[in-house]
Design a protein around this motif. Structure first.
Motif, PDB file in Angstrom:
ATOM      1  N   THR A  16       0.856  -1.204   0.000  1.00 30.32           N
ATOM      2  CA  THR A  16       0.000   0.000   0.000  1.00 30.32           C
ATOM      3  C   THR A  16       0.878   1.235   0.000  1.00 30.32           C
ATOM      4  N   CYS A  17       0.294   2.339  -0.392  1.00 32.34           N
ATOM      5  CA  CYS A  17       1.023   3.603  -0.409  1.00 32.34           C
ATOM      6  C   CYS A  17       1.060   4.168   1.015  1.00 32.34           C
ATOM      7  N   CYS A  18       2.260   4.472   1.509  1.00 33.81           N
ATOM      8  CA  CYS A  18       2.386   4.975   2.878  1.00 33.81           C
ATOM      9  C   CYS A  18       1.890   6.401   3.018  1.00 33.81           C
ATOM     10  N   LYS A  19       1.891   7.102   1.903  1.00 32.37           N
ATOM     11  CA  LYS A  19       1.497   8.515   1.968  1.00 32.37           C
ATOM     12  C   LYS A  19       0.008   8.659   2.250  1.00 32.37           C
ATOM     13  N   CYS A  20      -0.791   7.900   1.489  1.00 29.86           N
ATOM     14  CA  CYS A  20      -2.229   8.063   1.606  1.00 29.86           C
ATOM     15  C   CYS A  20      -2.919   6.825   2.151  1.00 29.86           C
ATOM     16  N   GLY A  21      -2.174   5.741   2.313  1.00 30.84           N
ATOM     17  CA  GLY A  21      -2.769   4.511   2.812  1.00 30.84           C
ATOM     18  C   GLY A  21      -3.555   3.746   1.772  1.00 30.84           C
ATOM     19  N   ARG A  47      -3.675   7.806  -6.268  1.00 28.78           N
ATOM     20  CA  ARG A  47      -3.692   9.176  -5.783  1.00 28.78           C
ATOM     21  C   ARG A  47      -2.316   9.849  -5.858  1.00 28.78           C
ATOM     22  N   CYS A  48      -1.298   9.171  -5.284  1.00 26.62           N
ATOM     23  CA  CYS A  48       0.022   9.805  -5.185  1.00 26.62           C
ATOM     24  C   CYS A  48       0.933   9.505  -6.380  1.00 26.62           C
ATOM     25  N   GLY A  49       0.600   8.474  -7.134  1.00 26.95           N
ATOM     26  CA  GLY A  49       1.404   8.173  -8.318  1.00 26.95           C
ATOM     27  C   GLY A  49       2.630   7.311  -8.044  1.00 26.95           C
TER      28      GLY A  49
END
Ligand code: SF4
Ligand code: SF4
Ligand code: SF4
Ligand SMILES: [Zn+2]
Lengths: 72, 770
Positions: A16-21, A47-49
């Motif tokens: 998963t993306c740590c920035k946005c979860g 979302r974050c790319g």
């Protein structure tokens, strides 16, 4: 040279993306080496790319393509 | 490489020159291949070899007088090979069936007069080329005289077989032809386009042609022309001085002349390969045991005996360089072929450059040139080609980049240093240890420096940098010039003192590129300062000379002198001194082709049971990397601190090599000059826990601790990372230079535990536009 199919293993989408979860999803991504661009389906945070290049892809197909491009 | 260059390179390698048997045979029968087939008792294969070049095979194979024998290389170590008896053994087996290749008929009619070995050979050759051939025979049937003459050797069946083949090819026979008629030649030329006279079986007096002193129509081999246009002749006087193979060969050459004439080409054009030749081939007889010929009975050899005799053949080749160079062996051919492959590689406009790996894997060690009878220098060819590739932007970036970055590190602030001895304003000498000795044994460098300072008057300066060898080996001329210029600037700032050099590679590079720099090899200096032996080895040591000292006898001698004087017993390796082998690092082999470099050092390590003694830090560490016990000669006089058994110390590995250099500089600055080292960059503070199973992976993938620190530093600072909910691992990437590094890690205490790391070079540009 095909970089566009089969790049994603089920395990890759567990990250998963740590920035946005958010979960990673397959998305068409442009990759480039020595001035050659390809589109490849890769796990990516919508979302974050953030894009994941798995170990298997990096040391397998990607390494092969890099070698071919270097010898072109 | 221009076309002319390629030819010169190709011409230099004589591997493809004929072995002596082929060169000496008037027909160039392949004795070497025949021996190989016969030794394997592959009689069908042996037949095929003969059929390629030997006319009237079933007959000539039994009666050839083997003029090649005197030249056979085996004759220098025992008796020459009995090739004629092997031919005989071969043709006593049934001829393999093969479909005759269809040839388009040529609308030219040729006459052959006389069915001698020359005439029959000429007829057969011309028929196979598609000509209409008529044989004029004075007797009642073909080859009667020969049949009788060779009755004991050639069975009727063999003659029948050969004549039947000619018949099948469409030979027209005019028996009882009036060949003695004075007007015959005019008649023949009226009815045919050309004539061949088999003067081995004809009465030469009968022919209205100009004569030579021997009374035969004048012919010069291999054109076989007579004074009369369109008329060729061949075959020596018979029976005295008669040679079957020469007669057949002259028939073949006459036929070739007629064929040229029919095609409107001068018969004498490009005939230099017809007939016996000198050969430039070289074949080593070193270690070849002398063996006598296998005795033959009156019937010649049986199969077993023939195979045994054939096995005596040396299978003459050169391959001197390939025998000693695993790199040349690895690519499956030899320098002549490689020169062609390299040339083709450069001329490619589209498609894969398949020789890149070949060009970039050579260690540039020069052993090939040292063993080659023709001084073929593969290293010059590879280096010049690399320079050309770099100049054209065609060098694969991954080939040498790792080593070039290491060079950049050595030229950067973490290592680079140039100072006078503490308390001195000038330097009478300058100690220059190179970059890899500090990378391998930093404590030793410091000990040597302190010894030199204490022993030599006038101040000994110290300089830490890189000589530019990686750039030189990688064909990076601009990068090399830049490295040398930076080096020279530091050196001149110290007053251009003479150097004391510890690294043989630096010595080599400076001799080539900075000849104005005065230099002495450390071991010549140590011979004078008399460093005492501190750590005597347990037994004799096997001496390994680095390849960069190949032509530096003085350096080789200096080390042997100091070590020998200290009482160490040395064993010389078979390939030592000017024939020494590379450790696999030279020429950046280990960067461009790691598996090959490993094979190279493994082979080298296997040449002696003893511990090795090296005097290049890289050589020592590479020997250690394959588990070979090895000492650096300095270990005897300046033993590394905290090592009970210096011969067993492992190769420090890529990251440690950098760490060692940085620490050496910082420690020396602090302790000797009382200065602080420049502050470490922030990412270098990141603490890592690297489990033992991960460390070798990093080494193999050439991922440095610093690369990992950068990835984690950036990921933690920016938050750009992935997480795995189940394992709790993070995964992040960063691209500090051309490669993209990925690290899988978890925070632990004040640092980070590294689970995995990998790299690629392709870059992600972003989401494709829909
Ligand atoms: S040893 Fe064998 S290959 Fe060499 S010349 Fe003699 S027959 Fe030919
Ligand atoms: S220079 Fe050394 S590695 Fe290169 S071909 Fe010659 S012997 Fe082999
Ligand atoms: S030593 Fe090698 S390069 Fe030299 S002639 Fe023989 S095969 Fe060719
Ligand atoms: Zn996100």
């Amino acid at each position: 040279m095909s970089m566009n199919t089969d790049n994603i293993r089920p395990g890759d989408l567990e990250w998963t993306c740590c920035k946005c979860g958010g979960k990673l999803e397959p998305a068409p991504v442009v990759v480039e080496y020595l001035g050659n661009e390809f589109t490849a389906e890769l796990p990516r945070c919508p979302r974050c790319g953030l894009v994941l290049i798995s170990e298997e892809l990096a040391l397998g197909k990607m390494a092969e393509v890099e070698q071919i491009l270097e010898d072109k | 490489m221009e076309q002319l260059d390629l030819r010169q390179w190709e011409a230099r390698c004589i591997e493809e020159k004929q072995p002596w048997c082929i060169a000496a045979c008037p027909l160039h029968v392949d004795g070497r291949a025949l021996c190989a087939k016969a030794a394997a008792q592959d009689w069908a294969g042996a037949w095929q070899v003969l059929l390629r070049t030997m006319p009237l095979t079933a007959v000539l194979g039994r009666i050839c007088d083997a003029p090649c024998r005197d030249q056979c290389k085996r004759g220098e170590v025992g008796d020459p090979i009995a090739i004629h008896l092997l031919e005989r053994a071969c043709v006593s087996h049934p001829r393999p069936r093969r479909k005759p290749a269809p040839v388009p008929n040529k609308p030219k009619s040729l006459a052959v007069v006389g069915s001698g070995l020359a005439g029959l050979t000429a007829a057969g050759d011309l028929l196979r080329k598609g000509y209409q051939v008529t044989l004029y025979e004075p007797g009642a049937a073909l080859a009667q005289g020969l049949r009788e003459h060779y009755a004991g050797q050639v069975p009727d069946q063999a003659w029948d077989e050969e004549l039947e083949l000619l018949n099948k090819l469409g030979l027209k026979v005019k028996a009882e032809a009036p060949v003695d008629d004075p007007g015959i030649l005019d008649d023949l030329l009226d009815n045919h386009d050309g004539v061949f006279l088999s003067v081995d079986v004809l009465d030469p007096e009968a022919w209205p042609l100009e004569r030579g002193e021997d009374g035969r129509p004048v012919t010069a081999r291999p054109v076989q022309a007579t004074a009369r246009e369109g008329v060729f002749a061949g075959g020596l006087a018979w029976p005295e001085g008669f040679s079957p193979v020469w007669a057949a060969a002259q028939g073949r050459w006459g036929a070739a002349s007629l064929d040229r004439l029919m095609q409107g080409v001068a018969p004498g054009m490009s005939r230099e390969n017809d007939g016996p030749q000198e050969t430039r081939l070289f074949t080593s007889l070193e270690g070849v045991e002398s063996l006598p010929m296998v005795p033959a009975g009156p019937e010649g050899y049986g199969d077993e005996a023939a195979a045994t005799e054939a096995a005596r053949c040396l299978q003459c080749h050169c391959l001197e360089c390939v025998k000693v160079c695993p790199y040349l062996e690895n690519f499956g051919a030899y320098p002549k072929k490689y020169a062609r492959e390299i040339y083709n590689n450069q001329s490619i406009v589209m498609g894969a450059r398949q020789a890149n790996k070949l060009i970039n894997s050579c260690s540039l060690c020069g052993l090939c040139e040292a063993v080659c009878p023709e001084d073929f220098a593969m290293q010059d060819l590879c280096l010049a080609t690399r320079q050309g590739m770099v100049a054209k932007g065609k060098m694969p970036p991954s080939a040498h980049e790792f080593a070039l970055l290491d060079m950049r590190f050595s030229l950067g602030q973490e290592f680079r240093l140039a100072k006078h001895q503490p308390g001195h304003a000038a330097s009478a000498y300058l100690f220059y240890p190179g970059c890899q000795l500090p990378a391998s044994a930093p404590g030793q460098v410091r000990a040597v420096y302190e010894h030199l300072c204490a022993s030599l008057p006038g101040g000994v300066g110290l300089m830490l940098a890189c000589c530019g060898a990686p750039a030189y080996w990688g064909g990076q001329e601009a990068m090399l010039a830049e490295a040398l210029a930076a080096w020279k600037e530091d050196w001149q700032a110290l007053g251009s003192p003479p150097l004391i050099m510890a690294c043989p590679s630096c010595v080599d590079v400076f001799r080539r590129h900075l000849p104005e720099v005065e230099q002495r090899f450390l071991w010549e200096v140590l011979a004078e300062t008399g460093a005492p032996m501190q750590a005597p080895p347990a037994g004799a040591l096997a001496m390994h000379d680095p390849c960069t000292t190949r032509h530096d006898k003085a350096a080789q001698q200096a080390v042997r002198g100091v070590v020998g004087k200290a009482g160490v017993e040395l064993e010389e390796l078979k390939l030592g001194r000017e024939l020494t082998e590379c450790c696999g690092y030279g020429g950046l082999m280990s960067t461009a082709n790691p598996p090959l470099a490993r094979e190279v050092i493994t082979r080298r390590a296997g040449q002696s049971e003893r511990d090795y003694l090296a005097y290049c830090a890289v050589c020592r560490d590479r020997l250690a990397s394959v588990g070979k016990r090895a000492l650096h000669a300095l270990d005897l006089f300046f033993p590394p601190q905290g090592e009970d058994d210096p011969a067993a110390r492992p190769n420090p590995g890529w990251s440690q090599r950098r760490e060692n250099r940085a620490r050496l500089k910082a420690g020396l600055l602090r302790d000797l000059w009382g200065e602080e080292a420049p502050a470490m960059e922030a990412h270098r503070q990141v603490k890592l826990i690297i489990p033992p199973e991960v460390a070798p992976l990093l080494e193999e993938r050439r991922i440095l601790i610093e690369d990992i620190q950068k990835v984690i530093f950036e990921a933690e600072a920016q938050g750009d990372k992935l997480c795995h909910p189940e394992s709790g691992h993070f995964l992040a990437s960063y691209q500090p230079y051309k490669a993209v590094f990925w690290v899988e890690y978890t925070p632990e205490g004040e640092g980070y535990r590294v689970h995995n790391a990998y790299a690629h070079r392709m870059q992600v540009k972003g989401r494709a536009r829909p």
